[in-house]
Every structure is written in C-alpha cells, then in structure tokens.
Design an enzyme around this catalytic site. Structure first.
Site: not given
Ligand code: PEP
Length: 257
Positions: A98, A172
C-alpha cells in the site's frame, strides 16, 4: 455470467474495537442482501482482525483482509506478522505494498516482491492484493505508465502461480488517495487494460490476462459504480468505507444495474 464485484474496505489505523464491531455489524445486513452480486473484504487494523472475523462468519460474502504482512513465515522479526498466521486466523486477503507503507515505512519493490514470494510459497491460501500507483510528481513528469509497469514487473519478478493461487491488483494513484481528486473512470479503464497486459506478460503470457484489477483513490458512493462499468473488477476504498451510511451506500451503488 455476471461477475461478482469485489470491494475492499480499508479502515487503515482508524476505529476503536467498539467502533469496528459496530461498523461491521451495521453493514452486515447490506452485505447479505447484495451478496449474490458482490463480495466485501474488510481490512481493519491488526488488533481488530479477530472481531471482524467473528462477525464475518455470518456471510461468506464478508471476508477479512489484513493490511500488511512480513516476508518470512516465522522467526526473530519483532513486531511483524506472517502470512501463515493471517491465513490460520481466517483472513482471505492481505494488502501488499500500500502506498502509505511505501511512503511512511519506506517499503521498496524488493521488499514487496519478497512478501509475494513468501505468500505464493505457502500451502495455505491467502490472496495478496498488490497495490501500485504513481505519485503526483511522477504523474506530472508523464511517467505514470512507466512507474506502474516498473512496480508490477519488480513485484512479480521470479513469481510463479499455481492454478489455485490468485492475485488481485489494486491500482491506486498516490495523488488520488485521500485527496478527494479521483482518477476518471475512463482513464482507469484504459489503465486496467494495460495492467492486465503487464501482469500477463510478467507471468510469461500464460493465462493471467484475467487478473482482478481494482481501482482505489477517493472513491465515493456517487463514483464507485463507474469504475466497474469502465472495466474494473471492483474498488478499494478508504475514507468512504469507514461509516455505516457511506459503506452501505457503496455496496448498494456498486450493485446497481
Ligand atoms: C486507500 O486507503 O487505499 C484509499 C484508496 O483511500 P481513500 O478511498 O480514502 O482515497
């Protein structure tokens, strides 16, 4: 057959034990109602895993995801938790790499590769959710594709999967996490196609073009469904998954026709 949508709720280092139980119990009826269409994996902090596991027994569509693990199964690694321990508890998934760990704990691609190698070498099954994504600076420099490709290639180097083993990729973009500025669903759709191609190539082009790809970064109940319609297999959500109203709204909208 319609695909089952996958939703990971990342609760990060938030919520007390009491709040964790209340939230998990509170969303259970919605999980049961929409369980034919989606699966929710909750990622609470380590001390809350057992509480969520206990509640999750009421539906196979509520699963439990750890937020991290170490790259050895046992040994003198104070403070670490092995994939084997998590699988033994009943966790079905574990987040790997992450961006918050890459940033604050300085996790490198080499460490992430060792974690994946350790997971895929084990007899018990736990599915890694490999998180990749470029920073604002990398995006501004036009390096998004290069960075995602490099992260995936490094993480999957030397890894082979048995047919029973699965891998989930969470794309992400770091600039989208917690910022309120998500990537557009169309942009994500194009990225998801490229990511499936990179993963397939990393495994020698054999049978992995169908890998599960999630989008994460400022997803809300209003936007979640669009990432699935754009070609994603689901979403990884932080902030909006941490309240009963928005978490249940996320489930409902993800399952909309
Ligand atoms: C995450 O924790 O991986 C995330 C995408 O957080 P958020 O949805 O708050 O952007």
């Amino acid at each position: 057959m319609k695909k089952n949508i996958f939703f990971i709720a990342n609760w990060k280092m938030n919520l007390s034990a009491q709040q964790t139980r209340a939230l998990t119990n509170g969303i259970m009826p919605t999980v049961k109602k929409y369980g034919n269409l989606m699966t929710l994996a909750i990622a609470p902090s380590f001390p809350m895993l057992q509480d969520v596991l206990n509640i999750s027994r009421r539906s196979v569509r509520m699963q439990v995801c750890a937020q991290d693990c170490f790259w050895e199964q046992s040994g003198a690694y104070t403070g670490e938790v092995s994939p084997d321990m998590l699988a033994e508890m009943g966790c079905t998934h574990v987040l790997i790499g992450h961006s918050e760990r890459r940033i604050y704990l300085h996790e490198t691609d080499a460490m992430i590769q060792k974690k994946l190698a350790c997971i895929f070498a084990m007899k018990k099954n736990i599915i890694p959710v490999l998180c990749v994504g470029e920073t604002t600076r990398q995006k501004k420099a036009g390096r998004s594709e290069e960075i995602i490709h490099a992260q995936l290639t490094a993480a999957l180097a030397g890894i082979t999967l048995k047919s029973s083993q699965k891998l989930v990729i969470a794309y992400e973009p770091v600039w989208a996490i917690g910022s309120g500025i998500p990537m557009t669903p169309d942009e994500f759709g194009a990225c998801a196609v490229r990511i499936r191609g990179y993963v397939s190539r990393a495994f020698g082009g054999q049978g992995r073009a169908d890998s599960v790809v999630l989008y994460g970064g400022s997803v809300t109940p209003e936007t979640a469904r669009a990432y699935v319609s754009a070609g994603g297999d689901g979403v990884l959500v932080g902030g909006a998954s941490q309240r009963i109203d928005s978490c249940t709204a996320l489930i409902r909208t993800l399952c909309m026709k």
